[in-house]
Structure formats: C-alpha cells, structure tokens
Design an enzyme around this catalytic site. Structure first.
Site, PDB file in Angstrom:
ATOM      1  N   ASP A 405       8.142  43.531 -11.327  1.00 29.50           N
ATOM      2  CA  ASP A 405       7.489  42.266 -10.986  1.00 29.50           C
ATOM      3  C   ASP A 405       7.509  42.101  -9.462  1.00 29.50           C
ATOM      4  O   ASP A 405       8.141  42.888  -8.755  1.00 29.50           O
ATOM      5  CB  ASP A 405       8.277  41.148 -11.696  1.00 29.50           C
ATOM      6  CG  ASP A 405       7.614  39.791 -11.539  1.00 29.50           C
ATOM      7  OD1 ASP A 405       6.395  39.751 -11.358  1.00 29.50           O
ATOM      8  OD2 ASP A 405       8.339  38.784 -11.591  1.00 29.50           O
ATOM      9  N   GLU A 408       3.575  42.769  -5.329  1.00 29.30           N
ATOM     10  CA  GLU A 408       2.276  42.704  -4.597  1.00 29.30           C
ATOM     11  C   GLU A 408       2.394  43.259  -3.183  1.00 29.30           C
ATOM     12  O   GLU A 408       1.392  43.809  -2.717  1.00 29.30           O
ATOM     13  CB  GLU A 408       1.771  41.264  -4.581  1.00 29.30           C
ATOM     14  CG  GLU A 408       1.306  40.752  -5.936  1.00 29.30           C
ATOM     15  CD  GLU A 408       2.425  40.614  -6.961  1.00 29.30           C
ATOM     16  OE1 GLU A 408       3.554  40.308  -6.542  1.00 29.30           O
ATOM     17  OE2 GLU A 408       2.168  40.843  -8.142  1.00 29.30           O
ATOM     18  N   ASP A 483       1.245  34.912 -13.637  1.00 31.23           N
ATOM     19  CA  ASP A 483       1.744  33.570 -13.951  1.00 31.23           C
ATOM     20  C   ASP A 483       0.627  32.589 -14.275  1.00 31.23           C
ATOM     21  O   ASP A 483       0.205  31.784 -13.433  1.00 31.23           O
ATOM     22  CB  ASP A 483       2.577  33.038 -12.777  1.00 31.23           C
ATOM     23  CG  ASP A 483       3.834  33.857 -12.589  1.00 31.23           C
ATOM     24  OD1 ASP A 483       4.185  34.634 -13.509  1.00 31.23           O
ATOM     25  OD2 ASP A 483       4.466  33.730 -11.529  1.00 31.23           O
TER      26      ASP A 483
END
Ligand code: GLC
Length: 799
Positions: A405, A408, A483
């Site tokens: 997770d 990015e 999300d």
C-alpha cells in the site's frame, strides 16, 4: 497545408524535412534536417513502435513496462518512396511518412485511415530540468470513441475528456477526480468499426486529451523523456487489448483460493478479534478464504515487525487460521521508520538502499510510523534485499499473501502528497530524478515483493496486491481501486474502474466492497456484494473508523443475501478460474465492457453499467437505493435470465426485475457454465461431481473448463485439464462434444449436465454413439443427466 516551420510558435519545435531514410532489419529510421530521428519498428504485422529523438540522439532504450516474453515477428515489410512520402507496408497496415513534416498516417490495406497525425510529433525544450516536453497530436476521426487508461473514475468513453497519469494517494476520491493511484498510459480508439490502441511508454507525468481542448484533435504529451509509443491495430478491440497485454506482460495463475472471498478491515486486532471474525464466518456458513492484517499488526507501524501485545504468537495464530481454511494476508508499506534500533532501517542505511535528495541528503517523509526513509525500488539490489525481508513473514510465520500500500509513493502532510521531484533514483542503471521514477515506484515495489513472496511460498503460488501500478504491473500483482467511499455513486465508480482496468491489461482487480470511508447501510452493502462477487478480485475492506463491515453487520436479510452471492461465487469458481487462465494465456480481459463484447453495435459505445463476466455471463449491478429492478441494455443475441430461465432477445433496453436479493444476471445461449458445490473455503471439499449448466441454443457455441492442482506449478508440466465443449442445438436435437487436453486427473468421476431451455422432451440419449437408458444417466424428469467425465459425445433427441 500548414508547414511545421509556420508552427514554430509558443516555444514548440517541429521536425522539418527528411534527409535520410535507413532500414536495419525491422527498424526504419528517418532523419530530418533539424536533427529529429523517427524510428519505426515493426514488431508484428499490426504492432508498431514509434520513437522520436531530437538533436540526433536517442536515450538508452530501457522500459519497465515491456515484458521479456512479448511476441515479435512479422510476415511482411516493404518500403516504397514517392516524391512526397515514404510508404511502409506490413501484412496488415500501410504507414505513410511525410517527407516535409515527418507526420505519419496509418491505414489498413483497404486504405481506411485508422490513425493520423495532426501536428504529429513536436516538443518544447525544458530549461528548468533539461530535456523536452514531448508532444503528439492526432486527428480525431469521425464518431471516434476512446477507452482504457487504467483507473480513471469517469465515464468509460473518454471522448471529450482530459486525463493525467501521475500516481496519487487520493483518500475518498470523487467521481471525475484525476489523477488517481495508477498510471496506465494506454488507450483504445474506435471509429468506423475499427479499433486501434496507443501505449505511450513514458514514465514521466503524461496527459491525454481526447478532443477536449480542440474538438477534432486527440493529443498526448509527457513532462520529459521520449515520444515513444506503440501502436496496435485491431480491427477488433479484443485484438488491441490482447496485443497490449502481450507486450506489457501477462500474469501467472494465482492459487485458486485467491479467487475466493476476502475479508479485510483497518484493522483487525488483537489476535482474539481476528479469531472471532474467522469463527463467525464458519459459524454463519459464509464462505471466506482470506483474512487481512492491516498496519496495526506491526510494532509502531514498522514493516516486518509484530506488535507482541496484540499478536503474541503470530505463527500459532496463522496456523490456527489455516486449520480453519483461512489464508492470512499482511500489509507492507514502503516507508521505513527512521529508528536506529530497528533492523530494517539499519540494514537499509548500512547498504545505502534509501532514496536521496538531489544534493545528497536522505529523502525523509511522514507516513504511518512518523518520519521515514524509503527504499529505492528502482535499484535491483534494493529489490533483492526487499524480497529477502519476507523470509520470516512467509517461510516462518506462514503468511500467504502480501498487500503493498501507500506506494504511489504517498507522503503525509505535504501538499504534493509525494516525494519532492529532485529525489534521485537508480532506475536500473539509468539514474534519474523522481519526475521520471514516480509513476513506476509502486510497481517496482510490488515486483520486489512478488519475487520475495514467490521465493518463500514456493512450491505454492504467490499472491500480491498493490495500490499503485504502472503498465506491466499485472506481471507481478493484483490491485484494488483504493480508498473509495460508501456511497451509491462510488458503486458506479467501482463498476467503471474495474471494467476500465480490465480493458487496460490489468484484470485482477476489485474495489473495497461496501466502501472504505464512511458507513454503508445494509442495502448499499448488499448491492455492492452483488457486483463485487462478479469482479475478478473480491474483498470487503473498510477504514474501521465507523461501524463494522462484515457480512453480518447489518440485518439478517442482508446477511442471507450476502451469503447467497458469495456462495454463487464459490459455485462459479471453475468458471472464474477458466477466465483467469484465458487471461494468462491470451491476455483476454476477465471482464468485458459491452463495447468490447460487441463493438459493431453502436448502442454499446457509451454504456457504462452492464458488463460481461468472463465471456458468457452478463451482469448489470443495481446502483440505486429502493430499486425493484432496473433498465439495462441487453447486448445483441439471445440470453437466459439466470433467475427464471426466461429467454430474452438482446439489442434493446429492457426493464429487469431485481429485488434486493437479486441482481440482473443473464447467461449467453449455448453456454456451458461449470460449477463446484458450495465450499466454505477452497479445498474444503473434494469435488465429487462437476456441474455443467447447459443453456440450449439453436446453433453452435463453444465453452471451456480449465482445472489443475489449484496451487503449485505442476500445471506448467502439463498437469492441467482443459475440457472444450462444443454445443450444437437443433429443434429436436442437442449434441455436446467434449475435447480434452492435459494430464491432470480431476477429483470427480462424473459430470452432471443440467439443461436449461431445452425446446423438446428427451426421447433418446446416446453417449459416445451408444443408446443409453434414462436410468443409467439418472434422467429423472428434472432435465439433468449424469455422465462419466470421459464422455466425448452426448446426443439428445427429442420429440
Ligand atoms: C490506506 C489504504 C487502506 C488501508 C490504510 C491503512 O488508506 O488505501 O486500504 O487500510 O491505508 O493501512
């Protein structure tokens, strides 16, 4: 005609006239007087690469996106010259290169223009960073539609939109918000029933404008690097998507349990809570294969550590879960806490594995653990180290999958939400700044994780899930859409995003079912489950700062609906596994948008809600509260309503009844849908009989069932079983032929065929050309018969 010299305004520079054309094998290069080189490579008859250099120099040719296994080889390549242009001819395409401007035009062999440059390649010099902003503009063809580009939360047809690829942590994103978590610079264009694709293989920030700024122009550009794009010709969308997936890579088969149901939350802790959740699934008989540990299992959010208060004996807990059929998946983020007493931090520092700023200091940023350093996953040594870090989690503790997770990469409390642009990266020996490495960072992390998980899970198959991804990530990992929020609009968004990802070569995808942020009510949760069980990846996840989000968190009615749909997913496991196998083998998307399914039908070009699950099941989620059904478009052909067996004729919109316990679901006529019995987890039961739901068709239809050991790698040695079925139906006859391949022996001995829509009463049955009695095949009036799995021809004759 406007010449490029007249266009040298606003700092844009353009190629001028071609001085030289050279051919070397499959490569042609055209050099202009002002130092632009266009190199066209013919990879396959309908796959071309266009690459442009300025100042006569190409960069080193390196890409993270392109797969080593990509197919190459063409049948024909000829070059002709006229006074005004060069003409390149392959077995499928003709490419014109204009001698004055270097603009190109691609047509099929009949002369239909497929794609054509407007201004073509142009560029702007970048004084601040050096290099160029590289640009391409093309003419939008009449009635052209556009699809693809990864996870964009907007209408599936991108005509009139501008989108940017710059991976971003976007908590509770909104419809049309852009950019999001992924960067997949690939699109499909469709006009005049001909489809093509463009993959802009450039990892800098890229923007695509689909007739948004100028009505008839489609353009794309990047903040640096080269104008380097691949062109795929269809004419079918399926050819385009398969060719793109072949070029950027296909995954390996996952273990079958990964296609089951997954339950997650931020976070289940302590151990007693995890066990409580697991036991409740079994008590309520709701099938579930995986349970997730979010960041709270760690000690102060330090990756590769355990909070011993919450989880005193992780190995024991994981074993107990495993005894109940649950696989444990654990999260690992990229940020490594700055803490001199923490072994991962120490190793990273000792080996110089963390990212540094342009002037030398370490890159520091805040994430869950506070101040962190970040491994440079674009360095192969760092990836190897990272892979090795999984030894304890996987080999010792028994974790079966890893969830990457925040890659990015996400940084908290800074406006850009990510690294400063001057951060340095190795980029596999092509040192660069974060401007170039940003979009690939997450994929390189997932790649390193995949290598580690694969190594320590062996001889079983690995499972990895990532939030950020660049083209090619599908070789290593599955993904989810990030999300989202518990709203009806987000149900719509998830539907579009999953279809779009499938169209963009990355099929193993799902959304946080029920919504990550905020609390769904029971109705929204039930409707989301009804869609989620038909997404390739099926996981409930929520942020946990509101109420619970387990199947039993609402009322009994919702629990029963959720169970019923998860059970349906488990029954459909052989169908789902066959979809996955086709994805691995051919690059066939696991879910097809309607335009993919039938591009000739213009009604499909702007549809968003309906999709085909695999190749033969039509699904249309209900996306509104208080609905007793919905209007939907049924694609052309004949379909059976799954719930009633009623036959509907497609090619029109229809109201379909779907109370809260149903979702509009249709089966393509002629399909043979394989089913297993309901199991609480994959492998709970030894399958004793394969069920085939046979949907009668007057005519011919092919269906396939792929099976193997459900885990491990024996299938690579031929130990798999493929059953290809050919159904032929007439007014008074039905013939099903079976063709088998592979050496895997399936656990069942019999196949039960259940007939739907048979237009006749069965008068006689022949199996492998011998007449059999109704008793022998257990025909008892219920339209189902039981045969040995080895049958090769079944013939039913009617009255
Ligand atoms: C991010 C993830 C989310 C996870 C949370 C805590 O927001 O997207 O899925 O639960 O971080 O790790």
């Amino acid at each position: 005609m406007i010449t490029n010299t007249e266009l040298e305004y606003k700092g844009n520079l353009y190629p001028n006239n071609i001085l030289e054309c050279k051919r070397e094998g499959d490569k042609l290069s055209f050099t202009t007087e002002n130092g632009v080189i266009l190199e066209i490579t013919v990879l396959r008859d309908s796959v071309l690469r266009f690459r442009y250099a300025t100042e006569n120099i190409f960069e080193p040719d390196f890409s993270y996106a392109i797969s080593e296994d990509a197919s190459t080889g063409y049948n024909e390549l000829e070059v002709e010259e006229t006074p005004t242009e060069f003409l390149i001819i392959t077995a499928k395409l003709k490419i014109l290169v204009d001698k004055q401007t270097l603009r190109t035009q691609i047509s099929d062999l009949e002369g239909n223009i497929i794609n054509e440059d407007e201004l073509g390649f142009h560029w702007e010099e970048n004084y601040e960073y050096g290099g160029n902003t590289v640009k391409m503009s093309k003419i939008t063809q009449s009635s052209e539609s556009f699809y693809g580009l990864g996870d964009k939360a907007t209408h599936s047809n991108l005509k009139g939109k501008r989108v940017t690829n710059w991976a971003m942590d976007q908590y509770a994103f909104a419809k049309d918000q852009d950019p999001l978590y992924k960067a997949i610079p690939f699109y499909v264009g469709l006009h005049n029933n001909k489809a093509y694709g463009v993959f802009f293989d450039n990892s800098f920030g890229t923007t695509f404008d689909f007739a948004h700024e100028r009505r008839n122009i489609t353009s794309f550009w990047a903040d640096g690097g080269e104008m380097n794009y691949y062109f795929f010709y269809g004419p079918k969308i399926t050819n385009v998507v398969k060719a793109y997936t072949d070029l950027t890579g296909k995954p390996e088969l996952p273990p079958l349990w990964v296609l089951g149901f997954h339950q997650s939350k931020w976070s289940y802790f302590p151990e007693s809570r995890v066990m409580e959740i697991a036991n409740k699934f079994r008590d309520l008989k709701i099938p579930c294969d995986a349970i997730y540990l979010d960041i709270d299992y760690m000690e102060g959010f330090r990756c590769f550590t355990w909070n011993k208060n919450y989880f005193p004996e992780p190995k024991k807990m994981v074993k107990e879960l495993s005894d109940k059929g649950f696989k444990t998946v654990a999260i690992i983020d990229p940020g490594i806490k700055v803490d001199k007493d923490y072994w991962v931090y120490q190793e990273g520092m000792e080996n110089d594995y963390f990212c540094k700023r342009g002037d030398g200091p370490y890159m520091r940023g805040k994430v869950w653990p506070g101040e962190c350093n970040f491994p440079d996953f674009t360095n192969p040594d760092v990836r190897e180290w990272w892979a090795g870090l999984y030894k304890e989690l996987i080999a010792d503790i028994g974790i079966k999958g890893v969830w990457n997770d925040m890659n990015e990469p996400a940084v908290m409390e800074v406006p850009t939400k990510t690294f400063p642009l001057d951060v340095r990266h190795d980029y596999d020996g092509n040192p660069c700044s974060h401007r170039k490495a940003h979009n690939v960072y997450g994929t390189q992390m997932a790649r390193a994780t995949y290598e580690g998980v694969k190594k320590f899970t062996y001889p079983k198959r690995p499972f990895v899930i990532t939030r950020s991804a660049f083209s090619g990530a599908q070789r290593y990992t599955s993904t989810w859409t990030g999300d989202n929020v518990a709203t009806w609009e987000h149900l719509w968004i998830a539907n579009v995003q999953v279809q779009r990802m499938c169209m963009s070569g990355m099929s193993f995808v799902g959304s946080d079912i029920g919504g990550f942020a905020e609390q769904p009510n029971g109705e929204l949760f039930a409707r989301w489950i009804q869609m989620g069980v038909f997404h390739p990846f099926c996981r409930v996840h929520s942020s946990g700062d509101h109420g619970d989000q387990e199947p039993w968190s609402f009322d009994n009615e919702v629990t029963d609906i959720v169970r019923k749909f998860i059970e349906l997913r488990y029954q459909l496991l052989p169908y789902l596994y066959t979809m996955y196998w086709k994805y691995c083998k051919e690059g066939t998307p696991m879910i097809q948008s309607l335009v993919y399914f039938d591009q000739e039908d213009h009604q499909t070009h702007f549809r968003t809600d309906e999709f085909i699950f695999g190749e033969q099941i039509l699904v249309c989620p209900v996306q509104e509260p208080n609905a007793q059904g919905r209007r939907m478009y049924i694609p052309k052909g004949k379909w059976y309503n799954f719930w009633t067996d009623e036959m509907v004729l497609g090619g029109k919109e229809k109201w379909v009844v779907a109370d809260i316990d149903k979702v509009p679901l249709f089966i393509k006529e002629g399909a043979l849908i394989p089913k297993y019995p309901v199991q609480q987890y994959v492998g709970e039961l030894v399958v004793k009989e394969l069920i085939l739901d046979v949907y009668f068709k007057k005519g011919i239809e092919d269906s396939t069932v792929y099976e193997d050991g459900q885990d491990g790698f024996d299938y690579k040695k031929g130990r798999y079983s493929v059953r290809n079925f050919k159904l032929r139906g007439k007014d008074d006859q039905l013939i099903i032929q079976q063709f088998k391949d592979g050496t895997f022996i399936t656990s069942y001995d019999t196949i039960k065929l259940k007939f739907h829509g048979l237009p006749f009463q069965i008068k006689s049955i022949q199996v492998d050309n011998e007449t059999v009695s109704f008793e022998d095949v257990k025909l008892n009036g219920s339209n189902s018969i039981v045969l040995s799995k080895e049958f090769t021809v079944l013939e039913l004759t009617g009255i």
